[in-house]
Design a protein around this motif. Structure first.
Motif, PDB file in Angstrom:
ATOM      1  N   ARG A 187       1.279  -1.102   0.354  1.00 37.93           N
ATOM      2  CA  ARG A 187      -0.160  -0.117  -0.347  1.00 37.93           C
ATOM      3  C   ARG A 187       0.910   1.168  -0.348  1.00 37.93           C
ATOM      4  NH1 ARG A 187      -4.465  -0.391   4.966  1.00 37.93           N
ATOM      5  NH2 ARG A 187      -3.475  -2.326   5.501  1.00 37.93           N
ATOM      6  N   PHE A 188       1.895   1.249   0.989  1.00 36.57           N
ATOM      7  CA  PHE A 188       2.561   1.944   0.533  1.00 36.57           C
ATOM      8  C   PHE A 188       3.308   2.639  -0.823  1.00 36.57           C
ATOM      9  CE2 PHE A 188       6.937   4.181   0.888  1.00 36.57           C
ATOM     10  CZ  PHE A 188       6.713   5.467   1.738  1.00 36.57           C
ATOM     11  N   SER A 189       3.773   1.615  -1.238  1.00 37.58           N
ATOM     12  CA  SER A 189       4.700   1.814  -2.790  1.00 37.58           C
ATOM     13  C   SER A 189       3.178   2.375  -3.125  1.00 37.58           C
ATOM     14  CB  SER A 189       4.782   0.316  -2.914  1.00 37.58           C
ATOM     15  OG  SER A 189       5.716  -0.217  -2.646  1.00 37.58           O
ATOM     16  N   ILE A 225       3.440   6.044  -3.114  1.00 38.83           N
ATOM     17  CA  ILE A 225       4.359   6.836  -3.785  1.00 38.83           C
ATOM     18  C   ILE A 225       4.431   6.708  -4.992  1.00 38.83           C
ATOM     19  CG2 ILE A 225       5.654   6.930  -0.668  1.00 38.83           C
ATOM     20  CD1 ILE A 225       7.661   4.778  -2.599  1.00 38.83           C
ATOM     21  N   ASP A 226       3.917   6.076  -5.240  1.00 43.82           N
ATOM     22  CA  ASP A 226       3.455   6.304  -7.277  1.00 43.82           C
ATOM     23  C   ASP A 226       4.276   5.321  -7.621  1.00 43.82           C
ATOM     24  OD1 ASP A 226       1.385   8.079  -7.123  1.00 43.82           O
ATOM     25  OD2 ASP A 226       2.748   9.612  -7.308  1.00 43.82           O
ATOM     26  N   ASP A 227       5.013   4.268  -6.661  1.00 40.10           N
ATOM     27  CA  ASP A 227       5.991   2.794  -7.527  1.00 40.10           C
ATOM     28  C   ASP A 227       4.545   1.346  -7.824  1.00 40.10           C
ATOM     29  OD1 ASP A 227       7.696   1.389  -8.408  1.00 40.10           O
ATOM     30  OD2 ASP A 227       8.671   1.137  -6.427  1.00 40.10           O
ATOM     31  N   LEU A 274      -1.168   1.968 -13.447  1.00 36.32           N
ATOM     32  CA  LEU A 274      -0.209   1.595 -14.639  1.00 36.32           C
ATOM     33  C   LEU A 274      -1.323   1.373 -15.725  1.00 36.32           C
ATOM     34  CD1 LEU A 274       1.239  -1.603 -13.117  1.00 36.32           C
ATOM     35  CD2 LEU A 274       2.497   0.416 -13.367  1.00 36.32           C
ATOM     36  N   HIS A 275      -2.076   1.874 -15.631  1.00 34.58           N
ATOM     37  CA  HIS A 275      -2.702   2.020 -17.499  1.00 34.58           C
ATOM     38  C   HIS A 275      -3.514   0.198 -17.666  1.00 34.58           C
ATOM     39  CE1 HIS A 275      -2.086   6.418 -17.030  1.00 34.58           C
ATOM     40  NE2 HIS A 275      -0.777   6.218 -16.728  1.00 34.58           N
ATOM     41  N   ARG A 276      -3.270  -0.405 -16.532  1.00 35.83           N
ATOM     42  CA  ARG A 276      -3.955  -1.575 -17.616  1.00 35.83           C
ATOM     43  C   ARG A 276      -5.808  -1.620 -16.975  1.00 35.83           C
ATOM     44  NH1 ARG A 276       0.631  -6.030 -15.031  1.00 35.83           N
ATOM     45  NH2 ARG A 276      -1.457  -7.401 -16.075  1.00 35.83           N
TER      46      ARG A 276
END
Length: 446
Positions: A84-86, A89-91, A126-128
């Motif tokens: 969730r943290f990823s 931070i947009d990862d 991820l635009h999927r």
């Protein structure tokens, strides 16, 4: 990895590994036929029986019940939070990998539910989008099937956003309007969900050239000033209570969690602002001058105060304004300081500390007059405080006030006033002059 199969299969596998017969596992407390029924899946052991079997099989009850040891569960719980943290931070790539790992290794229904939701959000990021829609639809079906465990609202908003992204305006508008109605049903007209739903609808209405509905919605969305975090947290709490009355337990949980989250964020922001205020005070006390300077400490203090001011309320806000005026005096801006202090000429109401704050405001005003080389004006301000000062109870705060008063009298050329103020500072701090010893009657001469 989770243990294989169901409870019965795990009991059987461990029994065979330990080279125990069913009768030996049953012992004096159970029957071997009951063990056989458990292993064949025809009986579900009670928590007490699970504990007994786990003790004899050398494992934990959690492993028998769910196929995973507590330490493994804890690692997966942490892994899901890291995922969730990823996302925060947009990862999204790292988040997706972590959520997939949790899904592969856990058989805990609640953890799997959170991981599936996180996986859908990662796919969207991820635009999927098509894959995200498919997963979101599964989550929505589950929420509609069991509203007591899962909130319907966030997934419908996510779907409305995704359908808008792929150009399905009809489906996007339908879902967003349902979400907005749901928010209105619970009396929630602010917060992230309200803003996001409104944003989606405004975009969709505009793209569909439905300007009338877009304008009407815009008037509803922007009629009020932006609420602070305390107001938003209270609104979420109220919505949670309303959802509970409607039997929407999943939504009630969701709104309650949002209230806690927003409230904590607001509190964290205020704490940071209070830290900045304390830092500014420390910096300014290190510049004991009543004339303009180019002190880097005063400049740094002013920057901290201006950053903190929007987040402070009540007594903290008043103190911030006072310290801002002090900094302005020290930076050669006494006129601005006077303007800031004039707004505090009568503190808000008669609450705790209001007299003290009024006195502090007047002391800063006197400091500004001294910075303007107007000693008479400064003395007029200081002498006007006599009645207020007499009413101050002895305390450390009062001692600081009297000490500052003495310094200001001294800077304005009134030595007598300074002496009296310094003596009162000592008394307020608990340091009173010792009484003179009386003479014995025999010492008195005729």
């Amino acid at each position: 990895m989770p243990g294989p199969g169901n409870v019965g299969e795990r009991v059987r596998n461990l029994r065979l590994t330990r080279r125990l017969s069913q009768a030996q596992l049953a012992g004096h407390d159970l029957s071997d036929s009951y063990i056989s029924l458990i292993e064949s899946g025809k009986r579900t052991p009670t928590p007490a029986v699970l504990r007994l079997l786990a003790e004899r099989l050398g494992c934990t009850p959690e492993y028998l019940a769910e196929g995973i040891e507590p330490e493994q569960r804890a690692h997966l719980e942490v892994r899901e939070r890291h995922a969730r943290f990823s996302l925060i931070i947009d990862d999204a790539e790292a988040a997706l990998a972590a959520f997939d790992d949790v899904l592969a290794r856990s058989d805990d229904a609640e953890l799997i539910g959170r991981a599936r939701w996180g996986r859908a959000r990662s796919l969207e990021a991820l635009h999927r989008t098509e894959a995200a829609i498919s997963l979101y639809e599964d989550v929505r079906e589950q929420a509609e099937r069991d509203p007591t465990r899962t909130s319907w609202l966030p997934v419908v908003i996510a779907l409305a956003r995704c359908y808008h992204s792929v150009g399905d305006l009809g489906q996007s508008i339908s879902l967003a309007e349902r979400a907005l109605d749901r928010l209105a049903e619970f009396g929630l007209h602010m917060g992230a969900e309200y803003a996001e739903t409104g944003r989606i609808l405004l975009l969709a209405y505009t793209e569909r050239s439905d300007s009338e509905r877009a304008h009407e919605l815009g008037r509803r969305l922007f009629q009020d000033d932006e609420p602070d975090s305390v107001t938003v947290a209270a609104a979420y709490q109220s919505a949670s209570e309303e959802a509970l009355l409607h039997g929407a337990v999943g939504d009630a949980f969701f709104f309650a969690d949002r209230a806690i989250s927003v409230g904590f964020q607001g509190r964290s922001t205020r704490i940071e602002a209070q830290l900045q205020l304390a830092g500014a005070r420390a910096l300014l006390r290190g510049v004991p001058s009543y004339t303009a300077t180019d002190s880097p400490a005063a400049a740094q203090a002013l920057a901290l105060l201006r950053k903190a001011a929007p987040e402070l309320t009540g007594a903290d806000s008043v103190e911030c304004a006072l310290e801002t005026a002090r900094a302005l005096v020290l930076l050669g801006e006494p006129e601005q300081a006077i303007g800031a202090v004039d707004a505090l000429s009568e503190p808000n109401g008669a609450g705790p500390g209001s007299d003290l704050r009024f006195i502090q405001a007047r002391l800063v005003l006197a400091q500004a007059r001294l910075a303007q080389d107007d000693q008479e004006a400064a003395l007029t301000v200081l002498r006007s405080l006599a009645g207020r000062l007499d009413a101050l109870a002895d305390s450390r705060s009062a001692a600081h006030v009297f000490r500052e008063l003495g310094e200001l009298y001294e800077a304005a050329g009134d030595g007598t006033g300074a002496t009296v103020a310094y003596r009162r500072a000592l008394e307020a701090a608990g340091l009173r002059p010792a009484a003179r010893p009386r003479r014995a009657a025999c010492d008195v001469t005729a």
